[in-house]
Write an enzyme that holds these catalytic residues in place. Structure first.
Site, PDB file in Angstrom:
ATOM      1  N   TYR A  66       0.825  -1.195   0.000  1.00 39.45           N
ATOM      2  CA  TYR A  66       0.000   0.000   0.000  1.00 39.45           C
ATOM      3  C   TYR A  66       0.864   1.253   0.000  1.00 39.45           C
ATOM      4  CZ  TYR A  66      -3.179   3.641   1.363  1.00 39.45           C
ATOM      5  OH  TYR A  66      -3.878   4.814   1.394  1.00 39.45           O
ATOM      6  N   TRP A  85       3.592   4.528  -0.359  1.00 40.28           N
ATOM      7  CA  TRP A  85       4.329   5.286   0.644  1.00 40.28           C
ATOM      8  C   TRP A  85       5.479   4.491   1.271  1.00 40.28           C
ATOM      9  CZ3 TRP A  85       3.949  10.255   0.535  1.00 40.28           C
ATOM     10  CH2 TRP A  85       2.744  10.898   0.288  1.00 40.28           C
TER      11      TRP A  85
END
Length: 770
Positions: free
Chosen positions: A112, A114
């Site tokens: 996910y 980042w």
């Protein structure tokens, strides 16, 4: 001592690393960054701390009970360190077994975003490329940050979910053309430290200052005063959390009954205003959405609502809406309603005015409309069509085969037998961590790449140690940032750590597709190749230096992106026939026939006030009278570098700070610096009290990202020692349309914690056996 100074690029800015004999001494801001983030220098403390994962490790129960253990619990077990050869064998064999027995959709590619800056060492890109080449995987859709926005906006203004970023006014245009900014959810400058992909220089702070110096006035509609920088001298209108839609409706009703709305723009450039106006007037439900009605719900006075309606329609104005307001029950509604309010106000499609979302959320939004193409790790088409909405991972694990609604479709949740997580931290992002703990026990195997023993690593079966961004070669290019920043390896990887790419290359070799995955390039050859591809794609539009010169100089400038930017509101205003929006009608959809056809009881065909499940006027508030705001932290990015110097220095007696209004604190006997227990029926956590009238009475603020540290790991409902608010938030979709998270719809209470303080073990590795 001979020090070397080397370029470092991160999500929170670019820095200079000072290295002596291979040892990282310190990290300094670049001299040309006007607002450097304090997160960067704090990375040094975490580089070699005791939480580093130094060798591959396998959970003891899983190792003893293949393919899964029934006598131990993920999160509470010891780990056995193994060789890389054994680890690669275990993971490759398990991938093969699961795919052979249950099909490729049984593998969940759970990265996910980042993870770290860099175009090549992008964790999500590396994982998805590896899994797609191996047969495919179940993917997730949308983001925890903006799921409701991503689904609703394509219906209302058309285009791709993120296309609005190039269609809204930029800060320099706001300074030149706007007089009044009304910011729902505020403009927290702390959030502008970051930029996906990396960042050369921070610009948002200076751009905001320029707006104020140009005479732009700001109104902050938020439960938190400090959601707007002090230098903006913003007017603060405290609003009951989760009632932004009601406030907008009250403003809109006032415009309508006084004839202040922009009838020409609504007629030419929008569809469905007549049906929405009937709702505003109360013709559909007998309840006029007037200023008095809105005042009772929002806590903003009737006079203030009326005054805002007048100012918005008599000045060149801009409606801003922050991402926080849509991470709540019915989160689509404030996004949709903010567009409608801007369309009514008269400034939509005028330079520097109209509507925009997410300003100051990243040092990209409102800074520039985009940047030219920059190459990154090539994607591979996923052979598996199955996906889940990103915030429905616990539902999927607990209830495989269940069907859910999503954006007009019916999805069947797949049975996931192997979770492969690389980049991101589900035990940070997800709501109701106790429910996630229960769900996390169901798959056969959980494989995690991690640099530190955070909660996700402790709840895995196989943990593979990965190099940090300081320990590999890459280059960064941030969203809308017209710079490339070199990222040479600053130091050698700690322990036996390897890069994600090295790990996937070894696995691909065992599984028979190494050449397809690596394309026979080394990592530095990949970095050079992606740079050269970028240079070739730009052609005459940019004169980039050679790769070797770029690597030495650390920075290269890209040309300013000039568009075209389809879906322009200025073009729409000028000629809606010639410049239609990419919506079914070609115009702004105040009423959406498509959404209306879905028949959802929690998302009608036009913006609607729908009472949240949890808010300060709910019956539950009798037991839990405080609304929890779990916003983004100032001291880290999500949970990244919670073990870094900047985040550690913000703790109070080792706990995450929780901000409480002095009135609420006094009634509970709480003073500054005390450790308190924040709790509701879902769970509890300890935090350090900070008293401030920056938060309105009835509200407490506890930032996300403290590594979850349950007293009894693996036991659902246990208290968190460290201050993670997702021990308290509800794992409840904001609607059937987006299935997004509703983290900011949570009621709690706070009490003084008088028992002996449990030791914080968030940064302590599990028991390791050799």
């Amino acid at each position: 001592m001979v020090e070397r100074r080397m370029s470092v690029a991160t999500h929170w800015g670019s820095f200079v690393a000072v290295v002596d004999s291979g040892r990282l001494v310190r990290i300094e801001p670049r001299g040309d960054d006007p607002a450097p983030s304090a997160i960067g220098p704090g990375m040094v403390a975490a580089a070699d701390d005791s939480a580093r994962v130094l060798r591959p490790a396998v959970r003891r129960g899983w190792l003893n009970g293949l393919p899964r253990a029934h006598d131990t619990t993920r999160g509470a077990d010891a780990f056995v360190e193994v060789s890389w050869d054994d680890a690669i064998t275990l993971v490759s064999d398990e991938l093969h077994r699961v795919r052979s027995q249950y099909g490729d959709s049984a593998v969940f590619g759970g990265s996910y975003g980042w993870a770290s800056a860099g175009g090549f060492h992008n964790a999500q890109g590396q994982l998805h490329r590896f899994l797609a080449l191996g047969g495919g995987y179940t993917d997730s859709r949308n983001t925890y940050s903006t799921a409701a926005l991503e689904v609703i906006l394509p219906h209302v203004i058309g285009g791709q979910p993120w296309s609005y970023l190039s269609r809204m006014p930029m800060w320099d245009e706001i300074a030149e053309g706007c007089e009044l900014v009304v910011a729902f959810g505020g403009l927290a400058l702390k959030n502008s430290q970051i930029n996906p992909g990396g960042l050369a220089r921070h610009q948002t702070q200076n751009l905001q200052r320029r707006c104020r110096e140009a005479g732009v006035r700001f109104v902050n509609i938020s439960p938190i005063r400090s959601d707007v920088a002090g230098f903006l001298d913003a007017e603060w209108l405290p609003v009951t959390p989760n009632t932004d839609t009601a406030a907008m409706l009250g403003i809109a009703h006032t415009m309508l009954v006084n004839g202040w709305h922009d009838e020409d723009f609504l007629r030419r450039c929008c569809v469905g205003f007549d049906r929405f106006a009937s709702y505003l007037a109360g013709e559909l439900d007998g309840v006029p959405k007037d200023a008095a009605w809105a005042a009772r719900i929002t806590g903003i006075s009737r006079d203030a609502i009326t005054d805002l309606a007048r100012r918005l329609t008599t000045r060149r104005s801009l409606i801003m809406v922050n991402y926080a307001v849509q991470r709540a029950d019915h989160g689509e509604q404030p996004i949709w309603m903010s567009v409608v309010l801007a369309a009514m106000a008269g400034s939509m499609g005028r330079s520097g005015c109209g509507w925009g979302a997410g300003y100051a959320t990243m040092d990209a939004t409102g800074v520039a409309r985009g940047r030219p193409f920059v190459a990154s790790i090539p994607g591979v088409s996923n052979p598996v069509p199955d996906f889940i909405p990103v915030a429905r991972i616990a539902d999927t694990l607990l209830h495989p085969g269940r069907t859910i609604d999503y954006d007009g479709r019916r999805l069947t949740l797949p049975e996931l037998r192997l979770v492969y997580w690389c980049g991101g931290n589900p035990f940070h992002h997800h709501q109701d961590l106790h429910r996630l703990t229960r769900a996390w026990q169901t798959p056969d195997t959980v494989v995690v790449h991690e640099a530190w023993w955070n909660t996700t690593a402790k709840f895995a079966d196989i943990v593979l140690p990965v190099a940090t961004s300081l320990e590999r070669d890459d280059f960064a290019a941030g969203l809308s940032d017209p710079h490339l920043v070199a990222m040479p390896k600053v130091r050698e990887p700690a322990g036996e750590s390897r890069t994600d790419h090295q790990i996937f290359a070894a696995l691909a070799s065992r599984l028979g597709y190494e050449q397809e995955f690596t394309e026979s390039r080394s990592e530095i050859e990949w970095v050079r190749h992606l740079y050269e591809r970028t240079k070739a794609e730009l052609g005459d539009d940019a004169v980039l230096p050679s790769f070797d010169d770029f690597w030495r100089s650390s920075t290269a400038e890209l040309p300013t992106s000039s568009g075209p930017f389809p879906g322009s509101f200025e073009a729409l205003r000028s000629d809606p026939q010639r410049f239609p929006l990419p919506t079914p009608s070609g115009r702004i959809e105040i009423f959406s026939e498509e959404i209306d056809s879905f028949g959802y009881d929690d998302c009608a065909g036009h913006p609607t006030w729908l009472e949240p499940v949890e808010w300060l006027r709910a019956d539950l508030a009798d037991r839990f009278p405080l609304h929890l705001i779990s916003n983004q932290p100032a001291s880290r990015l999500h949970s990244q570098y919670d073990n870094g110097g900047r985040s550690l220095s913000s703790k109070i007696r080792g706990r995450e700070p929780v901000t409480i209004n002095p009135q609420d604190a006094a009634s509970r006997g709480i003073e500054n610096g005390m450790v308190v227990r924040v709790y509701n029926d879902r769970g509890s956590c300890l935090a350090g009290a900070v008293l401030s009238d920056d938060v309105m009475p009835g509200v407490v603020q506890l930032s996300t990202g403290a590594w979850w540290d349950p007293v009894q790991p693996g036991l659902s409902g246990t208290m968190d020692r460290h201050g993670n608010p997702n021990a308290l938030t509800a794992d409840r979709p904001c609607s059937r349309l987006s299935q997004g998270p509703s983290a900011l719809s949570a009621l709690v209470d706070v009490e003084l914690y008088d028992d002996p303080l449990p030791e914080v073990l968030a940064f302590t590795p599990p028991n390791l056996e050799h």
